[in-house]
Design an enzyme around this catalytic site. Structure first.
Site, PDB file in Angstrom:
ATOM      1  N   GLY A  25       0.813  -1.085   0.114  1.00  0.00           N
ATOM      2  CA  GLY A  25      -0.084  -0.168  -0.005  1.00  0.00           C
ATOM      3  C   GLY A  25       0.960   1.152   0.086  1.00  0.00           C
ATOM      4  O   GLY A  25       2.224   1.288  -0.009  1.00  0.00           O
ATOM      5  N   ASP A  55      -3.185   3.702   2.446  1.00  0.00           N
ATOM      6  CA  ASP A  55      -3.418   3.880   3.867  1.00  0.00           C
ATOM      7  C   ASP A  55      -3.585   5.318   4.487  1.00  0.00           C
ATOM      8  O   ASP A  55      -2.711   6.144   4.624  1.00  0.00           O
ATOM      9  CB  ASP A  55      -1.965   3.404   4.426  1.00  0.00           C
ATOM     10  CG  ASP A  55      -2.169   3.254   6.101  1.00  0.00           C
ATOM     11  OD1 ASP A  55      -2.968   2.271   6.443  1.00  0.00           O
ATOM     12  OD2 ASP A  55      -1.742   3.807   6.710  1.00  0.00           O
ATOM     13  N   TYR A  60      -3.863  12.349  10.293  1.00  0.00           N
ATOM     14  CA  TYR A  60      -2.995  12.830   9.240  1.00  0.00           C
ATOM     15  C   TYR A  60      -3.452  14.170   8.640  1.00  0.00           C
ATOM     16  O   TYR A  60      -2.706  14.923   8.035  1.00  0.00           O
ATOM     17  CB  TYR A  60      -2.563  11.765   8.115  1.00  0.00           C
ATOM     18  CG  TYR A  60      -2.356  10.595   8.426  1.00  0.00           C
ATOM     19  CD1 TYR A  60      -1.635  10.375   9.967  1.00  0.00           C
ATOM     20  CD2 TYR A  60      -2.319   9.210   7.784  1.00  0.00           C
ATOM     21  CE1 TYR A  60      -1.187   8.906   9.992  1.00  0.00           C
ATOM     22  CE2 TYR A  60      -1.689   8.082   8.163  1.00  0.00           C
ATOM     23  CZ  TYR A  60      -1.228   7.972   9.465  1.00  0.00           C
ATOM     24  OH  TYR A  60      -1.022   6.810   9.755  1.00  0.00           O
ATOM     25  N   LYS A  88      -8.835   5.394   9.473  1.00  0.00           N
ATOM     26  CA  LYS A  88      -8.406   5.043  10.866  1.00  0.00           C
ATOM     27  C   LYS A  88      -9.138   5.967  11.843  1.00  0.00           C
ATOM     28  O   LYS A  88      -9.144   7.104  11.555  1.00  0.00           O
ATOM     29  CB  LYS A  88      -6.910   4.971  11.363  1.00  0.00           C
ATOM     30  CG  LYS A  88      -6.007   4.232  10.470  1.00  0.00           C
ATOM     31  CD  LYS A  88      -4.700   3.939  10.936  1.00  0.00           C
ATOM     32  CE  LYS A  88      -3.840   3.734   9.771  1.00  0.00           C
ATOM     33  NZ  LYS A  88      -2.995   4.666   8.947  1.00  0.00           N
ATOM     34  N   HIS A 121      -7.033   3.286  15.596  1.00  0.00           N
ATOM     35  CA  HIS A 121      -5.588   3.407  15.258  1.00  0.00           C
ATOM     36  C   HIS A 121      -4.781   3.149  16.269  1.00  0.00           C
ATOM     37  O   HIS A 121      -3.533   2.595  16.039  1.00  0.00           O
ATOM     38  CB  HIS A 121      -5.557   5.020  14.976  1.00  0.00           C
ATOM     39  CG  HIS A 121      -4.237   5.611  14.225  1.00  0.00           C
ATOM     40  ND1 HIS A 121      -4.568   6.631  13.272  1.00  0.00           N
ATOM     41  CD2 HIS A 121      -2.877   5.231  14.091  1.00  0.00           C
ATOM     42  CE1 HIS A 121      -3.235   6.648  12.716  1.00  0.00           C
ATOM     43  NE2 HIS A 121      -2.385   5.795  13.250  1.00  0.00           N
TER      44      HIS A 121
END
Ligand SMILES: NC(=O)c1ccc[n+]([C@@H]2O[C@H](COP(=O)([O-])OP(=O)(O)OC[C@H]3O[C@@H](n4cnc5c(N)ncnc54)[C@H](OP(=O)(O)O)[C@@H]3O)[C@@H](O)[C@H]2O)c1
Length: 337
Positions: A25, A55, A60, A88, A121
């Protein structure tokens, strides 16, 4: 040499549901070195060269930018079913009322009707802001409490029931935590995302998840060589500089990063390397389809494990006097509160 890889040539992992996940990934954590637009463009480049597995994570901060790219590539002819998109649940959203809205937010940002995989996560419900120092401690930090995790997991299961996600999985877990989850889950995790590179091979956890039909996805497959200073300790090593890796790379005339990815795919985990450079993005994908390393090379690489964890998780410590090792249940039992 071709500038792309045919996605049909990329190996796949059969999950316990029968679904097939691409065995490599593309990571999307830009950390300090890549802004949201840079990461989104890297995702576009990754899909152009042939990656189909991305991913992502809400923390993020770049799912909206990545979503714009995903919309464009689908408008350009790549069908949704050809893509494998992971996201996540962040640590401040473990509350029963927060899980489904949080997933819906990721879906909206990514412009998707469903996720292929949604992970918890971290097993710790402790909020800390992205980019904070490893010495930072949350005043509401709490230990792992299995009953609380199961409340979160029940909501993850509801996401599957409602068709919002195809698979659920875990990340940053340990064997004792997974044992309890496997005992109590109605929907079994399909994947466990964990740090995996030649200097951190986690053989016990790796074998455990595979024996239980859970696919190991390996993060920081290159040892995260560009992570910020604040995430480093003096003991950290660099697998890209390991003489065994360097020697095998020289023999194959490739960068040591390529050896790390080849080793990962061949060992049986799914690496998710991140890069902002087209050349590296392509080289990493090519590694997944390159000729096999010899048995001797695989044995030599198995022999350089240094148990060197790069992502230690210090910010999740919940009381004074603890060391980061406590987060990882070093005695084979869940560290008591
Ligand atoms: N579940 C979790 O808790 C968790 C934790 C950490 C990470 N992750 C995921 O794992 C992904 C990967 O981790 P990571 O980004 O920290 O580390 P990584 O993939 O091990 O390393 C990425 C770094 O390696 C460099 N690089 C990549 N390919 C290269 C090549 N072929 N040759 C030379 N250098 C190369 C990149 O620099 P250039 O840009 O210059 O190429 C980049 O800075 C993340 O993006 C994220 O999606 C998940």
């Amino acid at each position: 040499m071709s500038e792309t890889v045919d996605p049909a040539d990329v190996p796949r992992r059969a999950l316990h549901t029968g679904a097939a996940m691409p065995a490599i990934g593309f990571g999307t954590f830009g950390s300090d070195h890549a802004g949201h637009d840079v990461v989104a463009e890297a995702v576009r480049g990754a899909i152009e060269v042939g990656y189909r597995h991305i991913d992502c994570a809400s923390v993020y901060g770049n799912e909206a930018e990545i979503g714009a790219v995903l919309r464009e590539v689908q408008a350009g002819g790549i069908a949704r079913e050809e893509l494998w998109i992971t996201s996540k649940l962040w640590n401040d959203k473990h509350g029963e009322e927060d899980v489904i809205p949080s997933c819906r937010q990721s879906l909206e940002d990514l412009g998707l009707e469903y996720l292929d995989l949604y992970l918890v996560h971290w097993p710790f419900p402790n909020f800390h802001p992205p980019g904070c120092d490893v010495s930072s401690r949350s005043p509401d930090a709490r230990p792992y409490v299995h009953e609380s995790y199961m409340k979160t997991w029940r909501q993850m299961e509801k996401l599957v029931e409602r068709g919002l996600v195809k698979h659920v999985g875990t990340s940053n877990m340990t064997v004792p935590k997974l044992k309890l989850l496997l005992r109590d889950a109605a929907v079994k995790p399909a994947v466990n995302e964990m740090e995996l590179h030649p200097h951190f091979q986690q053989p016990e956890l790796f074998d455990f998840v595979r024996e239980h039909g859970i696919e190991p996805v390996g993060y920081c497959p290159l040892g995260s060589p560009n992570r910020p200073e604040r995430d480093r300790t003096p003991e950290d090593t660099n697998p890209l500089e390991d003489p065994v890796v360097v020697e095998i790379a020289r023999a194959h005339d490739v960068h040591p990063a390529v050896v790390c990815i080849r080793w990962a795919v061949q060992r049986g985990q799914t690496p998710i390397p991140m890069s902002t450079r087209r050349k590296n993005i392509l080289a990493n994908l090519r590694a997944a389809i390159s000729p096999r390393l010899s048995d001797d090379e695989m044995r030599a690489l198995a022999g350089i494990d240094r148990s060197c964890r790069m992502i230690k998780g210090q910010v999740f410590l919940w009381k004074d006097g603890q060391s980061w090792e406590d987060l990882w249940d070093p005695d084979g039992e869940i560290t008591p509160p």
